[in-house]
Design an enzyme around this catalytic site. Structure first.
Site, PDB file in Angstrom:
ATOM      1  N   TYR A 109       0.797  -1.296   0.110  1.00  0.00           N
ATOM      2  CA  TYR A 109      -0.137  -0.012   0.031  1.00  0.00           C
ATOM      3  C   TYR A 109       0.894   1.382  -0.044  1.00  0.00           C
ATOM      4  CZ  TYR A 109      -3.628  -3.256   0.859  1.00  0.00           C
ATOM      5  OH  TYR A 109      -4.613  -4.298   0.878  1.00  0.00           O
TER       6      TYR A 109
ATOM      7  N   ASN B  60     -13.711   2.662  -2.085  1.00  0.00           N
ATOM      8  CA  ASN B  60     -12.686   1.546  -1.784  1.00  0.00           C
ATOM      9  C   ASN B  60     -13.388   0.882  -0.595  1.00  0.00           C
ATOM     10  OD1 ASN B  60     -10.842  -0.237  -0.777  1.00  0.00           O
ATOM     11  ND2 ASN B  60      -8.989   1.308  -1.383  1.00  0.00           N
TER      12      ASN B  60
ATOM     13  N   ASP C 211     -25.551  -4.466  -1.896  1.00  0.00           N
ATOM     14  CA  ASP C 211     -27.156  -3.909  -1.828  1.00  0.00           C
ATOM     15  C   ASP C 211     -27.283  -2.454  -1.492  1.00  0.00           C
ATOM     16  OD1 ASP C 211     -27.567  -6.490  -2.466  1.00  0.00           O
ATOM     17  OD2 ASP C 211     -28.851  -6.922  -0.583  1.00  0.00           O
TER      18      ASP C 211
ATOM     19  N   HIS D  57      -9.179   0.523  -5.940  1.00  0.00           N
ATOM     20  CA  HIS D  57      -8.224  -0.436  -5.077  1.00  0.00           C
ATOM     21  C   HIS D  57      -6.808   0.126  -5.122  1.00  0.00           C
ATOM     22  CE1 HIS D  57     -11.410  -2.959  -3.715  1.00  0.00           C
ATOM     23  NE2 HIS D  57     -11.792  -3.170  -4.818  1.00  0.00           N
ATOM     24  N   ILE D  58      -6.025   0.435  -4.167  1.00  0.00           N
ATOM     25  CA  ILE D  58      -4.563   0.811  -4.216  1.00  0.00           C
ATOM     26  C   ILE D  58      -3.933  -0.163  -4.985  1.00  0.00           C
ATOM     27  CG2 ILE D  58      -2.672   1.399  -2.858  1.00  0.00           C
ATOM     28  CD1 ILE D  58      -4.992   2.571  -0.645  1.00  0.00           C
ATOM     29  N   SER D  59      -3.996  -1.552  -4.575  1.00  0.00           N
ATOM     30  CA  SER D  59      -3.263  -2.636  -5.252  1.00  0.00           C
ATOM     31  C   SER D  59      -3.973  -3.364  -5.945  1.00  0.00           C
ATOM     32  CB  SER D  59      -2.673  -3.814  -4.013  1.00  0.00           C
ATOM     33  OG  SER D  59      -4.180  -4.286  -3.628  1.00  0.00           O
TER      34      SER D  59
ATOM     35  N   HIS E 151     -14.776  -8.125  -1.041  1.00  0.00           N
ATOM     36  CA  HIS E 151     -15.054  -9.577  -1.326  1.00  0.00           C
ATOM     37  C   HIS E 151     -16.408 -10.373  -0.704  1.00  0.00           C
ATOM     38  CE1 HIS E 151     -11.253  -8.137  -2.440  1.00  0.00           C
ATOM     39  NE2 HIS E 151     -10.941  -8.043  -1.290  1.00  0.00           N
TER      40      HIS E 151
ATOM     41  N   ARG F  25      -9.203 -12.535  -2.986  1.00  0.00           N
ATOM     42  CA  ARG F  25      -9.247 -10.922  -3.363  1.00  0.00           C
ATOM     43  C   ARG F  25      -9.789 -10.772  -4.959  1.00  0.00           C
ATOM     44  NH1 ARG F  25      -7.099  -7.895   0.734  1.00  0.00           N
ATOM     45  NH2 ARG F  25      -5.505  -8.962   1.874  1.00  0.00           N
TER      46      ARG F  25
END
Length: 147
Positions: free
Chosen positions: A22, A74, A87, A101-103, A80, A112
């Protein structure tokens, strides 16, 4: 133009947890980048972070009542498995949403690779570090202007 940037569990620990994944920058640096980008886009931005699923759901629902024009989210690990967050996002279908998502979640652990939230978003930005938030903000503003 009102943008809501939402962060789920552990994003507040940027610069502390898993720096190899990260990065070194902390959460305050991310918030500063987001605020600067909002100024460039001529948008008002609210940045929100919670480690609690219910608080995230409440904030998504508030976005509807507060006439938010776009959401960047994020969801962290909620990505997941949280059908409740999914919803809530689906319930505000008229608001453009970009998941970030950072990664690169698709090159990490198998669990993931699945996002239950992205199918109810307009798009997803992954693996571009903190700059991914800035690209997501540009996209959500563009989508909101086309509504």
């Amino acid at each position: 133009m009102k943008i809501l940037v939402m962060n789920g569990p552990n994003i507040n620990f940027l610069g502390i947890r898993e720096k190899g994944i990260y990065g070194e920058q902390n959460y305050e640096a991310l918030v500063s980048m987001i605020q600067k980008k909002a100024e460039e886009l001529g948008a008002d931005v609210e940045v929100f972070q919670s480690n609690h699923e219910g608080a995230i759901i409440d904030k998504i629902q508030e976005a509807y009542y507060n006439d938010v024009d776009g959401i960047v989210i994020n969801p962290g690990a909620f990505t997941h498995y949280s059908y409740a967050v999914r919803d809530a996002l689906a319930s505000v279908a008229a608001i453009p949403k970009i998941e970030v998502h950072i990664s690169n979640v698709h090159t990490r652990e198998e669990f993931r690779h699945t996002s239950v939230t992205v199918p109810v978003c307009n798009g997803q930005v992954v693996g571009l570090g903190l700059k991914g938030y800035l690209y997501a903000m540009e996209a959500v503003v563009d989508l909101a202007m086309k509504k």
